[in-house]
Design a protein around this motif. Structure first.
Motif, short mmCIF file in Angstrom:
data_model
loop_
_atom_site.label_atom_id
_atom_site.label_comp_id
_atom_site.label_asym_id
_atom_site.label_seq_id
_atom_site.Cartn_x
_atom_site.Cartn_y
_atom_site.Cartn_z
N LYS A 225 0.84 -1.21 0.00
CA LYS A 225 0.00 0.00 0.00
C LYS A 225 0.86 1.25 0.00
O LYS A 225 1.87 1.31 0.70
CB LYS A 225 -0.86 0.02 1.27
N LYS A 228 -0.58 6.90 3.20
CA LYS A 228 -1.66 7.88 3.02
C LYS A 228 -1.10 9.30 3.09
O LYS A 228 -0.28 9.59 3.96
CB LYS A 228 -2.70 7.73 4.13
N ARG A 230 -0.96 13.22 4.08
CA ARG A 230 -1.41 13.93 5.28
C ARG A 230 -1.98 15.28 4.90
O ARG A 230 -1.49 15.93 3.99
CB ARG A 230 -0.23 14.17 6.23
N VAL A 281 -8.11 9.44 10.64
CA VAL A 281 -7.69 8.80 9.39
C VAL A 281 -8.93 8.50 8.56
O VAL A 281 -9.83 7.79 9.00
CB VAL A 281 -6.90 7.50 9.69
N THR A 283 -10.33 7.25 4.50
CA THR A 283 -9.91 6.19 3.57
C THR A 283 -8.68 6.60 2.76
O THR A 283 -7.76 5.82 2.58
CB THR A 283 -11.05 5.86 2.59
N HIS A 284 -8.68 7.83 2.27
CA HIS A 284 -7.63 8.21 1.33
C HIS A 284 -6.58 9.17 1.91
O HIS A 284 -5.62 9.49 1.22
CB HIS A 284 -8.25 8.83 0.08
N PHE A 285 -6.77 9.64 3.12
CA PHE A 285 -5.77 10.53 3.70
C PHE A 285 -5.92 10.58 5.22
O PHE A 285 -6.94 10.17 5.77
CB PHE A 285 -5.88 11.94 3.09
#
Ligand code: SF4
Length: 336
Positions: A225, A228, A230, A281, A283-285
């Motif tokens: 993965k 992510k 920030r 947190v 899903t994408h960041f």
């Protein structure tokens, strides 16, 4: 998978299946409304987290017609804390569509179900199989894991998704597709677990390629993965006379349609003071949201402002990020 293995799986399921409040007991007719509601709630969310929300929803709105008639803000508030809020917006849109266009009855084919808001391939297949007994290929993360081990699929996720779907299609029986789907999901949840699968009590052990090779723990293979990104943001706690100013966020976008503290721009000129920050947190960041607090001398007159009593802020139905920020705001006022 042989017919014998399929029979063994269904026999295991008959004895060891999970008791879940949305499932029909033997002899009961499945209720499409409860199955649809549970499947929407279970997207990206654990059974343990869903249970109390499911009970709350079916108690308050016991049928799709009742939900269709519900107030938008009430549904969003009832969903608060469950996350992925687009689901709640689509839930209401779907209930209204079923009530208006389908006479309050869910359609019973995958194609017609997929035409409804918020219902994708997996959810349509699950409802068609479980609620209506249709043959449909139901593949969630549990089933992906079981199938990847049964066939020792070396291609990593997410690229392997279509191959895993095709393999699940190959082993899905013509009859009992609903029980088969739920049996596979339960097997993944209770026996073929991510870390330590209990192959010794697995009804599919005799036809499992990974087990024969002793490589269960290697599957499902996953592509590494990316970390992510920030982001930083600012939220504003503006209070006056025991009330805090809230806004309803735009329907589209992050936490869309939910009540929240104002963000991005200060809602008034005031002496703003920092009151810490909250990490959250998505899903994408990953987000760090700083909180600025102030007391207003008067309550500015604005059309869209919602002034919520601070004493009952817990009833506002704030999503988790803003509930945590509101807790900081409450601490700030107590310390001030
Ligand atoms: S034998 Fe083991 S690895 Fe294979 S499906 Fe069963 S629990 Fe999973």
């Amino acid at each position: 998978m042989s017919v014998d293995a399929s029979i063994a799986l269904l026999a295991w399921y008959a004895v060891d299946k999970r008791r879940l409040p949305w499932r029909a007991e033997p002899g009961e007719v499945p209720d499409p409304y409860r199955i649809w509601l549970s499947e929407i709630m279970l997207q990206q969310t654990t059974v343990a987290a869903v249970r109390p929300y499911f009970e709350k929803f079916v108690t308050r709105w016991p049928s799709v017609e009742a939900l269709a008639a519900a107030d938008y803000g009430d549904v969003m508030a009832a969903w608060a804390g469950l996350g992925y809020y687009a689901r709640a917006r689509n839930l209401l849109a779907c209930a209204r569509k079923v009530a208006e266009a389908h006479g309050g009855r869910f359609p019973d084919t995958e194609a017609a179900l997929r035409a409804l808001p918020g219902i994708g391939r997996y959810t349509a297949a699950a409802i068609a199989a479980i609620a209506f007994g249709r043959r449909a290929v139901v593949v969630d993360a549990n089933v992906e894991r079981v199938v990847s081990r049964l066939f020792a699929v070396d291609e990593p996720l997410p690229a392997a998704r279509e191959r895993l779907y095709a393999l699940a299609d190959r082993i899905t029986p013509e009859r009992n597709a609903g029980d088969f789907a739920q049996a596979m999901m339960d097997l993944g949840s209770a026996v073929c677990t991510p870390r330590a699968p209990e192959c010794g009590r697995c009804p599919l052990a005799s036809c499992c390629t990974a087990r024969a090779a002793g490589t269960q723990s290697l599957y499902p293979r996953k592509a590494p993965k990316a970390p992510k990104p920030r982001r930083d943001g600012v939220a504003y706690w503006l209070e006056h006379d025991g009330h805090v100013r809230l806004v309803r966020r735009p329907a589209k976008g992050l936490l869309g349609g939910m009540l929240a503290l104002p963000t991005d721009a200060a809602p008034a000129e005031a002496r703003w003071r920092e009151a810490g920050s909250v990490d959250h947190v998505f899903t994408h960041f990953a987000l760090t949201m700083k909180l600025l607090c102030a007391e207003a001398d008067s309550r500015p007159h604005e059309e869209d402002a919602i002034w919520w009593p601070i004493a009952s802020i817990g009833d506002a139905g704030l999503p988790t990020l803003f509930a945590r920020l509101a807790a900081r705001g409450t601490e700030w006022r107590e310390a001030a």
